[in-house]
Design a protein around this motif. Structure first.
Motif, PDB file in Angstrom:
ATOM      1  N   GLU A   1      37.271  77.880 -15.430  1.00  0.00           N
ATOM      2  CA  GLU A   1      37.597  76.766 -16.089  1.00  0.00           C
ATOM      3  C   GLU A   1      36.635  76.007 -17.362  1.00  0.00           C
ATOM      4  OE1 GLU A   1      37.998  73.584 -13.095  1.00  0.00           O
ATOM      5  OE2 GLU A   1      39.625  74.744 -11.306  1.00  0.00           O
ATOM      6  N   LEU A   2      37.576  75.729 -18.201  1.00  0.00           N
ATOM      7  CA  LEU A   2      37.056  74.674 -18.793  1.00  0.00           C
ATOM      8  C   LEU A   2      36.578  73.617 -19.355  1.00  0.00           C
ATOM      9  CD1 LEU A   2      38.997  76.751 -22.409  1.00  0.00           C
ATOM     10  CD2 LEU A   2      36.296  77.355 -21.814  1.00  0.00           C
ATOM     11  N   MET A   3      35.552  73.050 -20.077  1.00  0.00           N
ATOM     12  CA  MET A   3      35.724  71.439 -19.645  1.00  0.00           C
ATOM     13  C   MET A   3      36.337  70.803 -20.130  1.00  0.00           C
ATOM     14  SD  MET A   3      31.386  71.067 -20.764  1.00  0.00           S
ATOM     15  CE  MET A   3      31.077  69.894 -20.565  1.00  0.00           C
ATOM     16  N   PRO A   4      37.113  69.801 -19.385  1.00  0.00           N
ATOM     17  CA  PRO A   4      37.883  69.191 -20.055  1.00  0.00           C
ATOM     18  C   PRO A   4      37.705  67.879 -20.992  1.00  0.00           C
ATOM     19  CG  PRO A   4      37.373  68.019 -17.698  1.00  0.00           C
ATOM     20  CD  PRO A   4      36.294  69.317 -17.926  1.00  0.00           C
TER      21      PRO A   4
ATOM     22  N   THR B   1      40.129  83.387 -25.106  1.00  0.00           N
ATOM     23  CA  THR B   1      40.530  84.714 -24.765  1.00  0.00           C
ATOM     24  C   THR B   1      40.479  84.434 -22.976  1.00  0.00           C
ATOM     25  OG1 THR B   1      39.155  85.719 -24.418  1.00  0.00           O
ATOM     26  CG2 THR B   1      39.612  85.835 -27.309  1.00  0.00           C
ATOM     27  N   HIS B   2      42.233  85.199 -22.435  1.00  0.00           N
ATOM     28  CA  HIS B   2      42.245  84.671 -21.099  1.00  0.00           C
ATOM     29  C   HIS B   2      43.081  86.490 -20.905  1.00  0.00           C
ATOM     30  CE1 HIS B   2      43.164  80.617 -22.082  1.00  0.00           C
ATOM     31  NE2 HIS B   2      42.680  80.652 -20.792  1.00  0.00           N
ATOM     32  N   ASP B   3      42.754  86.482 -20.005  1.00  0.00           N
ATOM     33  CA  ASP B   3      43.261  88.297 -19.331  1.00  0.00           C
ATOM     34  C   ASP B   3      44.926  88.476 -19.111  1.00  0.00           C
ATOM     35  OD1 ASP B   3      43.890  87.252 -16.973  1.00  0.00           O
ATOM     36  OD2 ASP B   3      41.844  88.366 -16.071  1.00  0.00           O
ATOM     37  N   GLU B   4      45.333  89.381 -18.332  1.00  0.00           N
ATOM     38  CA  GLU B   4      46.488  89.999 -18.359  1.00  0.00           C
ATOM     39  C   GLU B   4      47.851  88.665 -17.783  1.00  0.00           C
ATOM     40  OE1 GLU B   4      44.995  93.004 -17.844  1.00  0.00           O
ATOM     41  OE2 GLU B   4      44.955  93.126 -20.297  1.00  0.00           O
ATOM     42  N   GLN B   5      45.835  87.958 -16.295  1.00  0.00           N
ATOM     43  CA  GLN B   5      47.009  87.325 -15.231  1.00  0.00           C
ATOM     44  C   GLN B   5      46.223  85.293 -15.710  1.00  0.00           C
ATOM     45  OE1 GLN B   5      44.906  89.715 -14.605  1.00  0.00           O
ATOM     46  NE2 GLN B   5      46.176  91.141 -14.256  1.00  0.00           N
TER      47      GLN B   5
ATOM     48  N   ILE C   1      30.620  81.617 -23.937  1.00  0.00           N
ATOM     49  CA  ILE C   1      31.121  81.551 -22.831  1.00  0.00           C
ATOM     50  C   ILE C   1      31.803  83.320 -22.165  1.00  0.00           C
ATOM     51  CG2 ILE C   1      32.504  81.057 -19.984  1.00  0.00           C
ATOM     52  CD1 ILE C   1      32.167  78.201 -21.643  1.00  0.00           C
ATOM     53  N   SER C   2      30.826  84.619 -20.704  1.00  0.00           N
ATOM     54  CA  SER C   2      31.790  85.412 -20.580  1.00  0.00           C
ATOM     55  C   SER C   2      32.072  85.276 -19.490  1.00  0.00           C
ATOM     56  CB  SER C   2      31.169  86.664 -21.419  1.00  0.00           C
ATOM     57  OG  SER C   2      31.147  86.804 -22.345  1.00  0.00           O
ATOM     58  N   LEU C   3      33.393  85.575 -18.667  1.00  0.00           N
ATOM     59  CA  LEU C   3      33.667  85.528 -17.698  1.00  0.00           C
ATOM     60  C   LEU C   3      34.418  86.666 -17.232  1.00  0.00           C
ATOM     61  CD1 LEU C   3      34.733  82.056 -17.560  1.00  0.00           C
ATOM     62  CD2 LEU C   3      32.517  82.485 -17.148  1.00  0.00           C
ATOM     63  N   SER C   4      34.093  87.194 -16.483  1.00  0.00           N
ATOM     64  CA  SER C   4      35.003  88.546 -15.227  1.00  0.00           C
ATOM     65  C   SER C   4      34.523  88.598 -14.470  1.00  0.00           C
ATOM     66  CB  SER C   4      34.322  89.749 -15.970  1.00  0.00           C
ATOM     67  OG  SER C   4      32.766  90.223 -16.083  1.00  0.00           O
ATOM     68  N   GLU C   5      35.959  89.958 -13.942  1.00  0.00           N
ATOM     69  CA  GLU C   5      35.431  90.449 -11.923  1.00  0.00           C
ATOM     70  C   GLU C   5      35.675  89.283 -11.302  1.00  0.00           C
ATOM     71  OE1 GLU C   5      32.476  92.380 -11.168  1.00  0.00           O
ATOM     72  OE2 GLU C   5      32.165  93.298 -12.479  1.00  0.00           O
ATOM     73  N   TYR C   6      36.870  88.703 -11.372  1.00  0.00           N
ATOM     74  CA  TYR C   6      37.358  87.097 -10.494  1.00  0.00           C
ATOM     75  C   TYR C   6      38.025  87.925  -9.196  1.00  0.00           C
ATOM     76  CZ  TYR C   6      38.108  84.250 -15.029  1.00  0.00           C
ATOM     77  OH  TYR C   6      37.884  83.106 -15.377  1.00  0.00           O
ATOM     78  N   ASP C   7      37.896  86.845  -8.001  1.00  0.00           N
ATOM     79  CA  ASP C   7      38.372  87.100  -7.350  1.00  0.00           C
ATOM     80  C   ASP C   7      38.956  85.938  -6.942  1.00  0.00           C
ATOM     81  OD1 ASP C   7      36.185  84.200  -6.493  1.00  0.00           O
ATOM     82  OD2 ASP C   7      35.133  85.831  -5.188  1.00  0.00           O
ATOM     83  N   ALA C   8      39.361  85.406  -5.421  1.00  0.00           N
ATOM     84  CA  ALA C   8      40.191  84.230  -5.309  1.00  0.00           C
ATOM     85  C   ALA C   8      39.496  82.740  -6.092  1.00  0.00           C
ATOM     86  CB  ALA C   8      40.759  84.041  -4.253  1.00  0.00           C
ATOM     87  N   LYS C   9      38.398  82.808  -5.791  1.00  0.00           N
ATOM     88  CA  LYS C   9      37.504  80.957  -6.393  1.00  0.00           C
ATOM     89  C   LYS C   9      37.760  81.033  -7.429  1.00  0.00           C
ATOM     90  CE  LYS C   9      35.597  80.615  -1.606  1.00  0.00           C
ATOM     91  NZ  LYS C   9      33.929  79.831  -1.370  1.00  0.00           N
TER      92      LYS C   9
ATOM     93  N   LEU D   1      38.707  84.495 -20.266  1.00  0.00           N
ATOM     94  CA  LEU D   1      37.625  85.500 -20.677  1.00  0.00           C
ATOM     95  C   LEU D   1      36.755  85.143 -21.459  1.00  0.00           C
ATOM     96  CD1 LEU D   1      39.737  88.770 -20.803  1.00  0.00           C
ATOM     97  CD2 LEU D   1      38.525  88.218 -18.527  1.00  0.00           C
ATOM     98  N   THR D   2      37.241  84.894 -22.600  1.00  0.00           N
ATOM     99  CA  THR D   2      36.050  84.302 -23.295  1.00  0.00           C
ATOM    100  C   THR D   2      35.868  82.118 -24.279  1.00  0.00           C
ATOM    101  OG1 THR D   2      36.761  85.582 -25.015  1.00  0.00           O
ATOM    102  CG2 THR D   2      34.989  86.807 -23.960  1.00  0.00           C
ATOM    103  N   ALA D   3      35.248  82.530 -24.418  1.00  0.00           N
ATOM    104  CA  ALA D   3      35.152  80.440 -25.158  1.00  0.00           C
ATOM    105  C   ALA D   3      34.275  80.374 -25.859  1.00  0.00           C
ATOM    106  CB  ALA D   3      35.893  79.670 -23.987  1.00  0.00           C
TER     107      ALA D   3
END
Length: 194
Positions: free
Chosen positions: A134-137, A145-149, A162-170, A153-155
């Motif tokens: 999540e982004l800081m509110p 940017t977001h992925d297909e789901q 910030i670069s985020l990847s390989e998501y799980d349920a959390k 991904l980035t901000a």
């Protein structure tokens, strides 16, 4: 007298925040302490001095992140699994307890960081959100940017890429945070194992 060695605190703050050396041990945790928002993994922090063209500091280790809603508890370990420190954050204060039992208290995690690191910028407030994807509110975000789901991904937020990847349920299991200052570049990598 320094409260906690600078390298140890950088390691502490970056959990938070960082991909990690194979020799780092994932901390063990009592199964009764695991909540829905517990994240366990490894981190690496690198501070590169742009003027001298050398790495100033490199720290790695393990972390256990427990987000309990209004409270947050972060335990940091060295690469061999020994506890370096615990940070406890509530709505009213942030407390750092080092391995010797010494305590440092500040009104917020950002204030705590500023006291220990002489104002060095680290993403204390943002990590609580970014580790969940999540982004800081309370801060503007650029280049989102977001992925297909629809997962983040980035901000860029609060001066951090910030670069985020390989998501799980959390949330993301890989997080890379980068900050470019005029004199140094700080890189934080987090790898969530469970």
């Amino acid at each position: 007298m320094q409260f906690i060695p600078r390298k140890a605190f950088i390691c502490l703050c970056l959990v938070a925040t960082a991909l990690l050396a194979a020799c780092s041990v994932t901390p063990s945790v009592d199964q009764q302490q695991i909540t829905e928002q517990t994240r366990i993994g490894r981190f690496a922090v690198l501070a590169f001095d742009k003027r001298e063209g050398v790495n100033k500091e490199a720290v790695q280790g393990g972390f256990v992140w427990r987000d309990l809603g209004t409270n947050l508890v972060l335990d940091l370990t060295n690469p061999l699994g020994s506890t370096l420190a615990r940070v406890e954050v509530s709505d009213f204060q942030s407390v750092l307890i080092n391995s010797a039992g010494q305590r440092m208290v500040a009104p917020s995690p950002d204030d705590l960081l500023a006291r220990v690191l002489d104002g060095r910028p680290l993403p204390v407030s943002g990590i609580r959100y970014w580790v969940k994807g999540e982004l800081m509110p309370t801060a503007q975000a650029l280049g989102v940017t977001h992925d297909e789901q629809g997962r983040l991904l980035t901000a860029e937020q609060n001066g951090w890429q910030i670069s985020l990847s390989e998501y799980d349920a959390k949330g993301p299991t890989r997080m890379h945070l980068l900050r470019n200052e005029p004199a140094e570049r700080i890189s934080v990598r987090l790898s969530v194992d469970r």
